[in-house]
Design a protein around this motif. Structure first.
Motif, mmCIF file in Angstrom:
data_model
loop_
_atom_site.group_PDB
_atom_site.id
_atom_site.type_symbol
_atom_site.label_atom_id
_atom_site.label_comp_id
_atom_site.label_asym_id
_atom_site.label_seq_id
_atom_site.Cartn_x
_atom_site.Cartn_y
_atom_site.Cartn_z
ATOM 1 N N PRO A 4 0.808 -1.228 0.000
ATOM 2 C CA PRO A 4 0.000 0.000 0.000
ATOM 3 C C PRO A 4 0.839 1.275 0.000
ATOM 4 C CG PRO A 4 -0.929 -1.589 1.521
ATOM 5 C CD PRO A 4 0.334 -2.188 1.023
ATOM 6 N N THR A 5 1.918 1.282 0.723
ATOM 7 C CA THR A 5 2.746 2.501 0.764
ATOM 8 C C THR A 5 3.365 2.768 -0.606
ATOM 9 O OG1 THR A 5 4.423 1.045 1.696
ATOM 10 C CG2 THR A 5 3.344 2.562 3.219
ATOM 11 N N GLN A 6 3.693 1.691 -1.302
ATOM 12 C CA GLN A 6 4.260 1.865 -2.651
ATOM 13 C C GLN A 6 3.206 2.399 -3.615
ATOM 14 O OE1 GLN A 6 5.787 -2.270 -2.715
ATOM 15 N NE2 GLN A 6 7.704 -1.401 -3.428
ATOM 16 N N THR A 19 -6.509 7.559 -1.167
ATOM 17 C CA THR A 19 -6.688 7.400 0.276
ATOM 18 C C THR A 19 -5.993 6.092 0.677
ATOM 19 O OG1 THR A 19 -8.715 6.145 -0.098
ATOM 20 C CG2 THR A 19 -8.953 8.520 0.248
ATOM 21 N N LYS A 20 -5.902 5.867 1.962
ATOM 22 C CA LYS A 20 -5.261 4.630 2.461
ATOM 23 C C LYS A 20 -6.053 3.418 1.981
ATOM 24 C CE LYS A 20 -3.980 4.104 6.749
ATOM 25 N NZ LYS A 20 -4.012 4.273 8.220
ATOM 26 N N GLN A 21 -7.367 3.582 1.963
ATOM 27 C CA GLN A 21 -8.224 2.464 1.566
ATOM 28 C C GLN A 21 -7.979 2.097 0.110
ATOM 29 O OE1 GLN A 21 -9.870 0.817 3.643
ATOM 30 N NE2 GLN A 21 -11.186 -0.486 2.434
ATOM 31 N N PRO B 42 -1.358 -6.696 8.613
ATOM 32 C CA PRO B 42 -1.636 -5.493 9.404
ATOM 33 C C PRO B 42 -1.077 -5.610 10.818
ATOM 34 C CG PRO B 42 -3.606 -6.850 9.193
ATOM 35 C CD PRO B 42 -2.573 -7.478 8.340
ATOM 36 N N LEU B 43 -0.630 -4.476 11.341
ATOM 37 C CA LEU B 43 0.026 -4.513 12.651
ATOM 38 C C LEU B 43 -0.888 -4.073 13.786
ATOM 39 C CD1 LEU B 43 3.500 -3.052 11.660
ATOM 40 C CD2 LEU B 43 2.898 -5.430 12.074
ATOM 41 N N SER B 44 -2.100 -3.658 13.448
ATOM 42 C CA SER B 44 -2.993 -3.216 14.504
ATOM 43 C C SER B 44 -4.417 -3.549 14.094
ATOM 44 C CB SER B 44 -2.858 -1.704 14.721
ATOM 45 O OG SER B 44 -3.316 -1.036 13.554
ATOM 46 N N LEU B 45 -5.319 -3.448 15.049
ATOM 47 C CA LEU B 45 -6.713 -3.763 14.750
ATOM 48 C C LEU B 45 -7.318 -2.796 13.720
ATOM 49 C CD1 LEU B 45 -8.321 -4.970 18.090
ATOM 50 C CD2 LEU B 45 -7.983 -6.264 15.999
ATOM 51 N N PRO B 46 -7.078 -1.475 13.840
ATOM 52 C CA PRO B 46 -7.622 -0.578 12.807
ATOM 53 C C PRO B 46 -7.113 -0.942 11.410
ATOM 54 C CG PRO B 46 -6.924 0.700 14.692
ATOM 55 C CD PRO B 46 -6.469 -0.680 14.948
ATOM 56 N N GLU B 47 -5.843 -1.310 11.330
ATOM 57 C CA GLU B 47 -5.308 -1.715 10.007
ATOM 58 C C GLU B 47 -5.980 -2.990 9.534
ATOM 59 O OE1 GLU B 47 -1.077 -2.013 9.347
ATOM 60 O OE2 GLU B 47 -0.760 -0.185 10.495
ATOM 61 N N MET B 48 -6.208 -3.896 10.455
ATOM 62 C CA MET B 48 -6.838 -5.170 10.069
ATOM 63 C C MET B 48 -8.262 -4.901 9.588
ATOM 64 S SD MET B 48 -6.767 -8.723 12.028
ATOM 65 C CE MET B 48 -8.273 -9.443 12.569
ATOM 66 N N LYS B 49 -8.933 -3.951 10.233
ATOM 67 C CA LYS B 49 -10.297 -3.603 9.820
ATOM 68 C C LYS B 49 -10.272 -3.083 8.386
ATOM 69 C CE LYS B 49 -12.846 -0.758 12.522
ATOM 70 N NZ LYS B 49 -13.696 0.384 12.896
ATOM 71 N N GLU B 50 -9.292 -2.251 8.078
ATOM 72 C CA GLU B 50 -9.193 -1.691 6.724
ATOM 73 C C GLU B 50 -8.872 -2.764 5.709
ATOM 74 O OE1 GLU B 50 -7.572 2.788 7.650
ATOM 75 O OE2 GLU B 50 -6.316 1.413 6.526
#
Lengths: 307, 495
Positions: A4-6, A19-21, B42-50
């Motif tokens: 994603p960062t790439q 966006t991040k999504q 993902p390293l955290s729950l919010p990231e996992m949710k995304e």
């Protein structure tokens, strides 16, 4: 596969502000080799996302614009019947010579099947889906199935095989399998509900109109001469305008066009009158023009108050 | 990072929980979710949710359900997560108490957190720990806590909170061990500190549990499913509407109080959410009658110069009829209007712009634009305050009908379904029944929902007798009556 960062960096390098999504979905689409269904209001940047992704991947964008009544012959493949008949006519004598000496109908048909390639590659017209799955030049492709909600349920059913197995079955020719799976985007304005079967074969991305901060970044990315302050003012005005519920909600591209128009006609410090002069860019009817004037006045008042 | 088997179990558990919450998830989607988490780590729950969202959420309407289910499941239902948070918080609080500032670490580590390297020094002190560990009257979480397994203790507490009797047992055990000489006078401050730490941990875990709302617990226990996805016949899909308690169905709508009204509005919103997919994609489309499509036939056949001549048929297109609602917003009828409009708000998008809403007292105004607002609360607030109607006036159906007929006649055509809602009490003004008759002759069907008790319908200034010659009256004096009408609505709206 890009992380994603790439994706974030690469999309920004082609003037797309993700966006991040969005970055997460693009990364997943590559990792899981699944198509992406992008839904959102008109003008949110769904089509542009596909173009930007194609640019990042250095791939050719193959676009299939859907409409009511679109079918397999327009979307996937077709045989060039006219060419077949012409060739048949022209080669009539040759064909007769070929069939001379055959003892039965079955033998004649067998010879024709083997020798006469009327259902072969040369008579096959590759429409966008087949072109994306099996490109002639074997270079990467990004397939954009635009406004799939304009098509009908039958067309959705046609896409299911491609989207789940990356194959196209052509009864006369055989099954074409993708050697390299393309990145596929399906966009929808939600004018009708898509079938569950289609949705479940895709990753889902809801792309809404950008908020003020992101819109300002988009304007700066697309209009290099725009300063952060100018972009912020334009974004503030558009946010206020959209808040007033106009009949035609301006899209992201119209936001960029407005920024270009204001920069060209009035420069960085545009006034209410300058915005009124540029109304035609985003206000598409009389009532919206009135709303535009009100929004411009309100934004100007807010700016003076802040100062 | 979760290990792979733990991850799969967590995701499978979450999928089951999300299904109970109304999210329709197939095993393939859960597998995609597992693949996504493995791919993007993902390293955290919010990231996992995304990361999970694109795989598990397939339409924008499901996003809220997904987010709520995720937050609830990974915050509360999985013991490890709240246990970790509770331990971190309780340690932070305790450190804060020692230093006077929360979150500030002291230079000195508290004695209880001293590691095994100090075990030799604390030899005699360990005697009371071991003694506590062997005491059968003490609870498992307390023993785990004393043996240093704080997370396991917190996880157990998440399942079985600390009770008063357990607290008493701890005090009794301390007294017993002190009497036996296992706990000396010098040990007492440390024992007290450990018990205080345990109590702080139990309190933090309890806070995490209590933030899980009562209603959500009930719905998890009930395992309520909404009728999402799939093609069902109207009656079987709408049958879930009857998953409402008889007490609620019997609720009289005119006399409903604020709390009850909120509950009924919520039920109406639930009904709309269940029926929305059915209106958006009408059931049985595969079985619809197919008609010869001349254009397609000619196009298909021309390409082969008519040999062969292929007949192409297409199914009759699904058509949504127009809906016009005309609702009284005066007095007690306003509550019933609120419930009906809550239902229609939920379906607003499914109607694809083919719905118009009007409200009236004696003046009438169109309020359709308010249905595009973000929440029903905002919409209803505007409807009951911002429309150009005389909210404090007396109902005058005749005047309302006259204005409706003059200004908005174009709203009515042969494809329109009209729903009037009101008590048909004209306050002795002319009811102008002829207008209702004209409207009724133009439209496909007209209903008049009357929230008044039927025994009152023909009394006083009621115009029911006049209007019922032209429209069908529906008794919605009780919530069940309104539910019954709403159940039939999709069948009337979709052609």
């Amino acid at each position: 596969m890009f992380k994603p960062t790439q994706w974030q960096e690469k999309l920004r390098s082609v003037s797309y502000v993700p966006t991040k999504q969005i970055c997460a979905v693009l990364s997943l689409a590559q990792a899981l080799e699944k198509p992406v269904l992008v839904e959102g209001p008109p003008g949110a940047g769904k089509t542009y996302l596909a173009k930007a992704a194609a640019s990042v991947l250095n791939a050719k964008l193959v676009r299939l614009q859907c409409y009511e009544g679109i079918d397999v012959s327009r979307a996937i493949y077709e045989y060039n019947y006219g060419k077949q008949l012409l060739y048949l006519n022209a080669l009539r004598d040759r064909v007769s010579a070929m069939l001379n000496g055959t003892k039965s109908m079955a033998e004649s048909v067998d010879i024709l099947d083997r020798e006469a390639p009327f259902w072969g590659e040369s008579f096959l017209v590759r429409r966008p889906v087949l072109e994306a799955i099996s490109p002639a030049d074997e270079k990467p492709r990004v397939l954009l199935v635009d406004e799939v909600d304009r098509s009908d349920r039958e067309f959705e059913a046609l896409l299911l095989e491609v989207l789940s197995d990356w194959t196209v079955s052509i009864p006369e020719y055989g099954t074409v399998t993708a050697k390299k799976k393309p990145l596929v985007f399906l966009t929808s304005n939600r004018t009708r509900d898509l079938s569950d079967a289609l949705r479940r074969r895709c990753l889902y991305l809801w792309l809404d109109l950008p908020d003020r901060k992101r819109e300002a970044e988009i304007i700066m990315a697309q209009v290099p001469e725009a300063s952060p302050k100018f972009a912020g003012r334009v974004a503030d005005f558009l946010a206020e305008y959209r808040n007033m519920s106009p009949r035609h909600v301006p899209s992201v591209s119209e936001a960029v066009e407005l920024a270009v128009a204001l920069l060209a006609t009035a420069g960085e410090n545009f006034t209410v009158e300058d915005v009124e002069a540029a109304l035609s860019v985003f206000a598409k009817n009389k009532d919206d023009a009135k709303i535009g004037r009100r929004a411009a006045e309100k934004t100007a008042v807010t700016l003076v108050a802040e100062k | 990072m979760l290990k792979s088997n733990t991850l799969v179990q967590s995701l499978a558990g979450f999928a089951e929980y999300a299904r109970k919450k109304g999210l329709v998830l197939s095993p393939a989607e859960v597998a995609d979710g597992a693949g996504a988490v493995s791919a993007l780590a993902p390293l955290s729950l919010p990231e996992m949710k995304e990361v999970l969202e694109p795989c598990l959420v397939k339409c924008v309407a499901d996003r809220d359900v997904y987010e709520r289910a995720f937050d609830e499941y990974f915050r509360i239902a999985r013991e490890e997560v709240p246990a970790i948070i509770a331990v971190a918080r309780s340690e932070n609080n305790l450190r804060g108490r020692r230093t006077g500032r929360k979150g500030v670490l002291t230079k000195e580590r508290p004695e209880a957190e001293k590691g095994p390297e100090n075990a030799a020094e604390s030899g005699p002190k360990e005697g009371w720990r071991a003694a506590f560990g062997k005491d059968p009257s003490l609870s498992e979480p307390f023993k785990l806590f004393l043996s240093g397994e704080k997370y396991a203790a917190a996880a157990r507490l998440a399942k079985n909170p600390l009770t008063d009797s357990e607290k008493r047992e701890i005090v009794v055990a301390v007294s017993r061990l002190a009497a036996q000489g296992i706990i000396s006078k010098a040990d007492l401050p440390e024992v007290a500190a450990e018990i205080e730490r345990y109590a702080a941990l139990a309190s933090e875990v309890e806070k995490m549990r209590s933030s899980f709302s009562k209603e959500d617990r009930q719905s998890v226990r009930k395992g309520v499913h909404t009728a999402h996805g799939g093609a069902h016949a109207w009656s079987s899909a709408a049958d879930w509407l009857f998953d409402i308690s008889p007490e609620v169905l019997a609720q009289q709508l005119e006399k409903v109080d604020k709390n009850r009204l909120a509950l009924l509005i919520k039920e109406a919103e639930r009904a709309a959410a269940a029926l929305k997919p059915l209106i958006a994609k009408a059931p049985g489309s595969l079985g619809r009658k197919k008609a010869l499509d001349y254009r397609k036939t000619l196009r298909a056949s021309l390409s082969t110069f008519g040999e062969p001549f292929r007949l192409c048929c297409t199914a009759k297109r699904r058509r949504l009829r127009r809906v016009v609602t005309v609702c009284d917003v005066s007095g007690s009828v306003k509550n019933v209007t609120g419930i009906l409009l809550a239902f229609l708000y939920g379906l607003h998008q499914a109607f694809e712009g083919r719905v118009r809403h009007f409200v009236f007292v004696s003046e009438i105004d169109e309020v359709t634009p308010y249905f595009s607002l973000d929440s029903y609360e905002e919409c209803f607030d505007k409807v009951t305050r911002a429309a150009a109607v005389d909210y404090r006036g007396y109902s005058n159906y005749g005047k309302m009908l006259e204005l409706l007929w003059d200004r908005h006649r174009s709203a009515f055509d042969h494809e329109t379904l009209v729903i009037f809602l009101g008590d048909a009490r004209t306050n002795r003004y002319d009811p102008k029944g002829w207008i209702v008759k004209e409207i009724s002759s133009l439209v496909r069907k007209a209903f008049f929902l009357n929230p008044e008790d039927p025994s009152e319908w023909y009394s006083g200034d009621s115009a029911v007798a006049t209007y019922e010659k032209a429209v069908e009256f529906v008794n919605v004096s009780r919530f069940g009556g309104l539910v019954e009408f709403l159940r039939k609505l999709p069948g009337l709206v979709v052609a």
